[in-house]
Design an enzyme around this catalytic site. Structure first.
Site, short mmCIF file in Angstrom:
data_model
loop_
_atom_site.label_atom_id
_atom_site.label_comp_id
_atom_site.label_asym_id
_atom_site.label_seq_id
_atom_site.Cartn_x
_atom_site.Cartn_y
_atom_site.Cartn_z
N LYS A 256 0.87 -1.17 0.00
CA LYS A 256 0.00 0.00 0.00
C LYS A 256 0.91 1.23 0.00
O LYS A 256 2.07 1.14 0.41
CB LYS A 256 -0.86 -0.01 1.28
N GLY B 120 -26.29 1.20 4.33
CA GLY B 120 -25.59 2.00 3.33
C GLY B 120 -25.87 1.46 1.94
O GLY B 120 -25.56 0.31 1.65
N VAL B 121 -26.49 2.30 1.09
CA VAL B 121 -26.79 1.85 -0.28
C VAL B 121 -26.02 2.72 -1.27
O VAL B 121 -26.60 3.47 -2.04
CB VAL B 121 -28.31 1.89 -0.59
N GLY B 122 -24.69 2.62 -1.21
CA GLY B 122 -23.83 3.41 -2.11
C GLY B 122 -23.46 2.62 -3.34
O GLY B 122 -24.23 1.78 -3.82
N VAL C 101 -21.42 0.11 -4.04
CA VAL C 101 -21.44 -1.35 -4.00
C VAL C 101 -22.85 -1.86 -3.71
O VAL C 101 -23.39 -2.71 -4.42
CB VAL C 101 -20.46 -1.90 -2.93
N ALA C 102 -23.46 -1.32 -2.65
CA ALA C 102 -24.71 -1.90 -2.18
C ALA C 102 -25.88 -1.67 -3.14
O ALA C 102 -26.84 -2.43 -3.13
CB ALA C 102 -25.04 -1.38 -0.79
N TYR C 103 -25.79 -0.64 -3.98
CA TYR C 103 -26.85 -0.46 -4.96
C TYR C 103 -26.91 -1.71 -5.87
O TYR C 103 -27.98 -2.28 -6.09
CB TYR C 103 -26.60 0.81 -5.80
P1 NAD Z 1 -19.98 4.54 -1.05
O1 NAD Z 1 -19.43 5.75 -0.39
O2 NAD Z 1 -20.39 4.61 -2.49
O3 NAD Z 1 -21.26 4.01 -0.24
C1 NAD Z 1 -21.37 4.07 1.13
C2 NAD Z 1 -22.82 4.41 1.44
O4 NAD Z 1 -22.99 4.34 2.85
C3 NAD Z 1 -23.21 5.81 1.01
O5 NAD Z 1 -24.46 5.78 0.34
C4 NAD Z 1 -23.30 6.58 2.33
O6 NAD Z 1 -24.24 7.63 2.29
C5 NAD Z 1 -23.72 5.47 3.27
N1 NAD Z 1 -23.42 5.69 4.69
C6 NAD Z 1 -22.37 6.29 5.27
N2 NAD Z 1 -22.47 6.25 6.60
C7 NAD Z 1 -23.61 5.58 6.88
C8 NAD Z 1 -24.27 5.21 8.07
N3 NAD Z 1 -23.79 5.53 9.27
N4 NAD Z 1 -25.43 4.53 7.98
C9 NAD Z 1 -25.96 4.20 6.77
N5 NAD Z 1 -25.39 4.56 5.60
C10 NAD Z 1 -24.24 5.23 5.66
O7 NAD Z 1 -18.91 3.38 -0.82
P2 NAD Z 1 -18.81 1.98 -1.55
O8 NAD Z 1 -17.76 2.07 -2.61
O9 NAD Z 1 -20.17 1.47 -1.88
O10 NAD Z 1 -18.16 1.10 -0.39
C11 NAD Z 1 -18.94 0.66 0.70
C12 NAD Z 1 -18.06 -0.09 1.69
O11 NAD Z 1 -17.46 -1.21 1.02
C13 NAD Z 1 -16.88 0.72 2.23
O12 NAD Z 1 -16.62 0.30 3.55
C14 NAD Z 1 -15.72 0.32 1.33
O13 NAD Z 1 -14.47 0.47 1.98
C15 NAD Z 1 -16.05 -1.15 1.10
N6 NAD Z 1 -15.46 -1.69 -0.12
C16 NAD Z 1 -15.77 -1.14 -1.34
C17 NAD Z 1 -15.22 -1.68 -2.50
C18 NAD Z 1 -15.57 -1.12 -3.85
O14 NAD Z 1 -15.32 -1.80 -4.86
N7 NAD Z 1 -16.13 0.08 -3.93
C19 NAD Z 1 -14.37 -2.80 -2.41
C20 NAD Z 1 -14.08 -3.36 -1.15
C21 NAD Z 1 -14.65 -2.79 -0.02
#
Ligand code: NAD
Length: 347
Positions: A79, A179-181, A183-185
């Site tokens: 890293k 959290g529906v960002g 990934v979760a979407y």
């Molecule tokens: P993102 O920022 O797009 O989504 C996160 C979502 O969580 C957002 O919609 C945000 O508003 C919401 N959120 C924040 N705090 C919250 C809370 N207290 N309660 C409810 N919702 C809340 O991020 P992402 O890329 O979707 O990643 C989500 C998680 O997965 C992170 O922990 C990230 O480190 C992990 N992750 C992501 C990837 C990837 O490919 N993007 C890969 C490995 C791990």
């Protein structure tokens, strides 16, 4: 003092990079290259002290070693951190200087995006070294890794369901998604298509609303998601959310989601196991994005990526097996699996 830290965490190499002209101050940590070159993103953050930056980069590099090993990738863990404000301190010159430092390592370290860096930054780095992934699609990237992470989480949830409920079938299961960002979407889409009932929460109301409209989810308040009646809790927002405050509230039989570092402390993994809640180790479940980014390194092939991401299912089955055989919580079993694989290749 740094050698002591390197010994403690098993770090092979720490590289301090300074460029007077661009103001670059970066640290690269190569944790372990037993399985292959150390791959891991570059984080840009205004660390309060150099000590804090060193601590962070070592911790993050070590977790990449475990993540790659458990995902079955022929890659080590590394890293980098750039000390600076990602909003005000970026320049083309800074990333060029950083790229030149990466080039001097001759492939021992391969970088990618992380918090505070973007595809555009990787494109600048690419002008000075080939040891970079997560670049723009025209340079051979696999694009946004989030859908691949989501697919991996979906398979991980299926494997956990099989272990906890005796069937990988998610039809009729209630899944609470925090959290529906990005990934979760996508995850919610897969779960909805598989017939699961969704309960969601998000600090951004519009994100939760989208899941309500598109996937028939029920939205609850951000503090209410822990205690909802459900079969599976999928943390997909921030880390540290399995802790002293939230653990007693959980009604789920399974915790499996995308968020990194879900357990605030190791004891919380022990406590989940003691309460009979199956924990799908986060760095295994969420390795789909890494699998996608890593594949760019070997010449991107989407079919190969999808097949490896599907492999998260069987990898979790192995971990649950180790957990039962050795009578250890699943998060320790994941570490074991990674360590055994690395030790086997160590000369
Ligand atoms: P993102 O920022 O797009 O989504 C996160 C979502 O969580 C957002 O919609 C945000 O508003 C919401 N959120 C924040 N705090 C919250 C809370 N207290 N309660 C409810 N919702 C809340 O991020 P992402 O890329 O979707 O990643 C989500 C998680 O997965 C992170 O922990 C990230 O480190 C992990 N992750 C992501 C990837 C990837 O490919 N993007 C890969 C490995 C791990």
């Amino acid at each position: 003092m740094y050698f002591e830290r390197m010994e403690q965490y098993g770090v092979e190499q720490l590289v301090f990079c300074y460029d007077q002209k661009s103001g670059l101050k970066a640290i690269i940590a190569i944790h372990d290259t037993t399985l292959g070159p150390a791959l891991g993103g570059t984080r840009m953050y205004p660390y309060a002290t150099e000590e804090a930056a060193v601590h962070d980069v070592i911790r993050l590099a070590r977790s990449m070693t475990y993540k790659s090993a458990a995902a079955g990738l022929n890659l080590g863990g590394g890293k980098a951190v750039i000390i600076g404000n990602p909003v005000t301190d970026k320049s083309k010159e800074l990333f060029h200087a950083f790229g030149r430092f990466i080039e001097t390592l001759n492939g021992r370290y391969i970088t990618a995006e992380d918090v505070g860096t973007t595809v555009a930054d990787m494109d600048f780095i690419r002008q000075k070294t080939k040891f970079v992934t997560g670049v723009s699609p025209e340079f051979g990237s696999g694009g946004n890794p989030s859908p691949f992470t989501a697919l991996g989480v979906f398979h991980g949830i299926r494997a956990a369901a099989l272990e906890a409920f005796g069937s990988a079938e998610l039809k009729g299961k209630t899944i609470a998604v925090q959290g529906v960002g990005s990934v979760a979407y996508h995850l919610c889409r897969y779960l909805h298509e598989a017939g699961a009932k969704l309960i969601v929460s998000d600090v951004v109301q519009a994100n939760a609303e989208r899941a309500v409209l598109e996937f028939g989810a029920k939205a609850v308040g951000v503090d209410d998601i822990y205690g909802v009646e459900c079969d599976i809790f999928a943390p997909c927002a921030m880390g540290g959310i399995i802790n002293d405050d939230t653990l007693p509230l959980l009604k789920a039989k399974v915790v499996a989601g995308a968020a990194n570092n879900q357990l605030r402390e190791e004891k919380h993994g022990d406590q989940l196991a003691a309460r009979g809640i199956l924990y799908a180790p986060d760095y295994v479940v969420n390795s789909g994005g890494l699998i996608n980014v890593a594949d760019e390194w070997f010449g991107y092939n989407r079919e190969r990526v999808l097949s490896k991401v599907e492999g998260i299912y069987s990898q979790l089955q192995r971990i649950f097996e180790i957990s039962k055989q050795q009578q250890i919580p699943s998060f320790r079993a994941a570490d074991r699996l990674a360590e055994v694989r690395i030790d086997k290749h160590r000369v």
